[in-house]
Design an enzyme around this catalytic site. Sequence first.
Site, PDB file in Angstrom:
ATOM      1  N   HIS A 210      35.293  38.671  42.272  1.00  0.00           N
ATOM      2  CA  HIS A 210      35.830  37.633  41.378  1.00  0.00           C
ATOM      3  C   HIS A 210      37.154  37.116  41.912  1.00  0.00           C
ATOM      4  O   HIS A 210      37.635  37.545  42.966  1.00  0.00           O
ATOM      5  CB  HIS A 210      35.952  38.115  39.917  1.00  0.00           C
ATOM      6  CG  HIS A 210      36.922  39.218  39.663  1.00  0.00           C
ATOM      7  ND1 HIS A 210      36.578  40.553  39.716  1.00  0.00           N
ATOM      8  CD2 HIS A 210      38.237  39.203  39.315  1.00  0.00           C
ATOM      9  CE1 HIS A 210      37.617  41.311  39.414  1.00  0.00           C
ATOM     10  NE2 HIS A 210      38.653  40.505  39.171  1.00  0.00           N
TER      11      HIS A 210
ATOM     12  N   HIS B 229      40.426  37.255  41.527  1.00  0.00           N
ATOM     13  CA  HIS B 229      41.736  37.870  41.372  1.00  0.00           C
ATOM     14  C   HIS B 229      42.170  38.467  42.708  1.00  0.00           C
ATOM     15  O   HIS B 229      41.339  38.810  43.552  1.00  0.00           O
ATOM     16  CB  HIS B 229      41.706  38.954  40.291  1.00  0.00           C
ATOM     17  CG  HIS B 229      41.570  38.416  38.904  1.00  0.00           C
ATOM     18  ND1 HIS B 229      41.243  39.205  37.816  1.00  0.00           N
ATOM     19  CD2 HIS B 229      41.728  37.157  38.413  1.00  0.00           C
ATOM     20  CE1 HIS B 229      41.193  38.456  36.718  1.00  0.00           C
ATOM     21  NE2 HIS B 229      41.475  37.219  37.057  1.00  0.00           N
TER      22      HIS B 229
ATOM     23  N   ASP C 214      43.274  41.285  43.682  1.00  0.00           N
ATOM     24  CA  ASP C 214      42.809  42.613  44.083  1.00  0.00           C
ATOM     25  C   ASP C 214      41.420  42.581  44.703  1.00  0.00           C
ATOM     26  O   ASP C 214      40.982  43.552  45.317  1.00  0.00           O
ATOM     27  CB  ASP C 214      42.844  43.579  42.899  1.00  0.00           C
ATOM     28  CG  ASP C 214      42.058  43.100  41.692  1.00  0.00           C
ATOM     29  OD1 ASP C 214      41.833  41.885  41.560  1.00  0.00           O
ATOM     30  OD2 ASP C 214      41.674  43.938  40.854  1.00  0.00           O
TER      31      ASP C 214
ATOM     32  N   HIS D  70      35.266  40.861  32.332  1.00  0.00           N
ATOM     33  CA  HIS D  70      36.683  40.971  32.690  1.00  0.00           C
ATOM     34  C   HIS D  70      37.199  39.637  33.217  1.00  0.00           C
ATOM     35  O   HIS D  70      38.345  39.256  32.981  1.00  0.00           O
ATOM     36  CB  HIS D  70      36.857  42.063  33.749  1.00  0.00           C
ATOM     37  CG  HIS D  70      38.144  41.985  34.494  1.00  0.00           C
ATOM     38  ND1 HIS D  70      39.333  42.450  33.980  1.00  0.00           N
ATOM     39  CD2 HIS D  70      38.439  41.477  35.728  1.00  0.00           C
ATOM     40  CE1 HIS D  70      40.310  42.235  34.850  1.00  0.00           C
ATOM     41  NE2 HIS D  70      39.787  41.654  35.927  1.00  0.00           N
TER      42      HIS D  70
ATOM     43  N   ASN E 284      43.347  44.242  31.407  1.00  0.00           N
ATOM     44  CA  ASN E 284      43.727  42.831  31.450  1.00  0.00           C
ATOM     45  C   ASN E 284      42.540  41.926  31.107  1.00  0.00           C
ATOM     46  O   ASN E 284      41.510  41.969  31.771  1.00  0.00           O
ATOM     47  CB  ASN E 284      44.262  42.488  32.844  1.00  0.00           C
ATOM     48  CG  ASN E 284      44.626  41.015  32.995  1.00  0.00           C
ATOM     49  OD1 ASN E 284      44.829  40.303  32.013  1.00  0.00           O
ATOM     50  ND2 ASN E 284      44.724  40.569  34.229  1.00  0.00           N
TER      51      ASN E 284
END
Length: 283
Positions: A136, A138, A140, A201, A232
Amino acid sequence: MNNSLDRKHGVHFIGGRSKNYSLRPQFSGVKGARVQRKYMRTIINLILISFFSTASISALASPEIEINKIDSGVWIHTSYYTYPNGLKFPSNGLIIQDGQGVVLVDTAWGELATVELMEHIRTKIKLPITTAIVTHSHADRLAGTEILKSNGIPVYSHPFTQKLATEYGLPVPDNTFELLASAGSVVGLGKIDVLYPGPGHATDNLMVWLPQEKILFGGCAIRAKGATSVGNTAHGDIGSWLQVMKHISHEYQSAKIVVPGHGEPGDFSLISNTLRLVSKAAE
């Protein structure tokens, strides 16, 4: 150019190679500025790769990158992000052998960390990275995307990820799984299944299933063992995530190993605990 996986098994590649015979490239205009940035990024990447290639093995055996084998031909890679308060937070991805190469699921958390990860794979696993998947949009998951691209490794994602990464000012994958546009979709990539269960998420979170080994990489849509909250949800959808977890808990009951985006891997209990936490958050 956006290249896409457009059939159930295998990847379709499109692209060409440009030649520059000038010893010192000359750049002008908007297009030239883009070329200059790409040129400088490539030079920096080569310097970083050269540094890690000449570093000693003992220097590479640092706690910043860990690779742990969890099955034959399957490894978890873990990198760390250090917050301003000094807290080091782990992030997991997978390395999956498929034939004479490996598929990398998620980059390390940072460009330098991704260079180090690639060197670990080169020296310890001794197989080339043929394809990468980011689960995804993000940091990380995709912070090292440009490092992979500059080394000729195609980076695949959900179609939403390209748009969202651009909006967030993050590196953008150069390929998409177009067949994963709809929630509930699954595509095969060699020995693995890549699935889009729907928003959770994050709007674009993908999961990876290894049917032979019964390993599920849930990414950040699966909470770590011992987690007490959903974490988050700034870009998440709790209502959809609840439906996603109900579906996952039903379809992947045979999972022997479940790998979360952060924290220690476990068994099916990670799925059960995530379902419980998301159910509570949805009340």
